[in-house]
Design an enzyme around this catalytic site. Structure first.
Site, short mmCIF file in Angstrom:
data_model
loop_
_atom_site.label_atom_id
_atom_site.label_comp_id
_atom_site.label_asym_id
_atom_site.label_seq_id
_atom_site.Cartn_x
_atom_site.Cartn_y
_atom_site.Cartn_z
N GLU A 219 29.25 -1.69 32.58
CA GLU A 219 28.16 -0.75 32.89
C GLU A 219 28.69 0.45 33.66
O GLU A 219 29.36 0.26 34.68
CB GLU A 219 27.06 -1.46 33.68
CG GLU A 219 26.41 -2.58 32.91
CD GLU A 219 25.41 -3.38 33.71
OE1 GLU A 219 24.67 -4.16 33.12
OE2 GLU A 219 25.39 -3.23 34.96
N ASP B 77 18.84 -5.87 29.60
CA ASP B 77 18.86 -4.86 30.65
C ASP B 77 20.23 -4.79 31.30
O ASP B 77 20.45 -3.99 32.21
CB ASP B 77 17.79 -5.16 31.70
CG ASP B 77 17.62 -4.03 32.70
OD1 ASP B 77 17.38 -2.89 32.27
OD2 ASP B 77 17.76 -4.28 33.92
N HIS C 155 19.95 -1.17 32.86
CA HIS C 155 20.00 -1.93 34.11
C HIS C 155 18.99 -1.41 35.13
O HIS C 155 19.31 -1.06 36.27
CB HIS C 155 21.40 -1.91 34.72
CG HIS C 155 21.67 -3.08 35.62
ND1 HIS C 155 22.89 -3.68 35.73
CD2 HIS C 155 20.85 -3.77 36.45
CE1 HIS C 155 22.83 -4.69 36.58
NE2 HIS C 155 21.59 -4.76 37.04
N CYS D 121 20.25 -17.52 34.40
CA CYS D 121 21.24 -18.32 35.12
C CYS D 121 22.30 -17.40 35.74
O CYS D 121 22.50 -16.28 35.28
CB CYS D 121 21.89 -19.34 34.19
SG CYS D 121 22.62 -18.60 32.71
N PRO D 122 22.98 -17.88 36.78
CA PRO D 122 24.08 -17.08 37.34
C PRO D 122 25.25 -17.03 36.38
O PRO D 122 25.37 -17.88 35.48
CB PRO D 122 24.44 -17.83 38.63
CG PRO D 122 23.99 -19.24 38.39
CD PRO D 122 22.76 -19.14 37.52
N ARG E 106 22.91 -11.46 33.59
CA ARG E 106 24.21 -10.81 33.73
C ARG E 106 24.77 -10.55 32.34
O ARG E 106 24.66 -11.40 31.45
CB ARG E 106 25.18 -11.69 34.54
CG ARG E 106 24.80 -11.89 36.00
CD ARG E 106 25.00 -10.62 36.81
NE ARG E 106 24.69 -10.80 38.22
CZ ARG E 106 23.52 -10.53 38.79
NH1 ARG E 106 22.52 -10.09 38.02
NH2 ARG E 106 23.33 -10.70 40.07
N ILE F 174 13.42 -16.09 39.44
CA ILE F 174 12.98 -15.29 38.30
C ILE F 174 12.59 -16.19 37.14
O ILE F 174 11.57 -15.96 36.48
CB ILE F 174 14.08 -14.29 37.90
CG1 ILE F 174 14.32 -13.29 39.03
CG2 ILE F 174 13.68 -13.54 36.62
CD1 ILE F 174 15.49 -12.34 38.79
#
Length: 316
Positions: free
Chosen positions: A265, A260, A284, A207-208, A236, A158
């Protein structure tokens, strides 16, 4: 083979087909599964398909027929993979299915802020242009992207797609990445996090979420950024200290925050970002274009097909 989809609504609210799974076995699809329903629904299944329904060690150990768990997402933290592996149960995920959809959302956010198309369409509908003394009408700042510095934290699929779009807008792209400079296109400059905070007009997170990146956006990092910086998070929710961002928005240190994803959530009503000025939050759905969801469905079916053929792919 009994295949049970535990929470299919997120992927398919009715505009896609489950036919691919139906061709592979006896299929049962549930829109959602609560914890108190899980054991009964899963008990005779050879295959469980889950999106956000948690399959912990206790649940997995209680399912002797289970051979395969397919996660309808890239992240697979909802599954206790250690317990699954111990019991010889294959677990697969769906990588890189929504790359272009998420990259598109990044620039939908950015253009909403810089061009304000929806705002001006409403102003015209409300008669503001008709009443103008001039041939044009505007009541906000309008910003050209060319020449701005666009910082990307994380240069995976991405991040790379976002970089290509930013370059097409004539922006200067900075990247925090583990890749060597020689592995990057020559237009992209590898920088440290501190350099990226200081130089970027726009910062986008890709990034993760790890212990090292948890709340990477915080009071300390915000203090290093340019006044009026635009922050975008489609990665995230845990990458961001939401209280620190809400405070910086209120104080005007951050020009806009776009996300997003949030830390919880659906969000709690008390989340400070929900009432912060210049916070643009979507629920999301960057991944949820029909094209991306169809791609996800196709990959999920293929993952199971390959497993049944003895050639598993996308194992985690």
């Amino acid at each position: 083979m009994k295949i049970t989809v535990l929470d299919g609504y997120g992927l398919n609210p009715g505009d896609l087909s489950w036919k691919g799974f139906e061709e592979l076995g006896e299929l049962t699809v549930y829109d959602r599964t609560d914890n108190n329903q899980l054991s009964e629904r899963a008990k005779d299944s050879d295959v469980l398909i889950t999106n956000k329904t948690v399959l912990n060690a206790e649940t997995i150990s209680s399912l002797p027929k289970l051979r395969y768990i397919g996660v309808l997402a890239t992240g697979y933290n909802v599954v206790d993979t250690e317990e699954a592996h111990k019991r010889g149960i294959a677990v697969t995920n769906i990588p890189a299915y929504s790359t272009m959809s998420v990259a598109q959302r990044v620039f939908a956010f950015l253009l909403s802020i810089t061009d304000r198309v929806e705002h001006y369409a409403l102003q015209v509908s409300n008669g503001k242009w008709t009443a103008s003394k001039d041939f044009c009408y505007w009541d906000t700042n309008l910003t050209e992207l060319a020449g701005k510095y666009f910082g990307i934290v994380g240069y995976g699929n991405i991040g790379q797609a976002v970089a290509r779009i930013a370059l097409a807008f004539g922006m200067n792209v900075l990247a925090v990445t583990s890749k060597e400079p020689s592995q990057l296109p020559e237009q992209i400059k590898k920088v440290s996090l501190d350099e990226l905070w200081k130089e970027s007009d726009i910062i986008s997170l890709h990034c993760p979420l790890t212990p090292d990146t948890s709340q990477i956006i915080n009071q300390e990092s915000i203090a290093k950024m340019k006044p009026g910086v635009i922050l975008i998070n489609t990665g995230r929710g845990g990458l961001v200290n939401e209280t620190a961002v809400a405070t910086a928005l209120t104080e005007g240190k951050i020009g806009a925050f776009c996300a997003d994803v949030l830390s919880t959530e659906p969000p709690l009503a008390s989340n400070p970002l929900l009432s912060a000025p210049n916070a643009y939050i979507t629920p999301h759905i960057a991944w949820a274009t029909k094209e991306a969801r169809q791609r996800l469905m196709n990959m999920a079916v293929d993952n199971l097909k390959q497993f049944m053929a003895g050639k598993p792919v996308n194992l985690v």
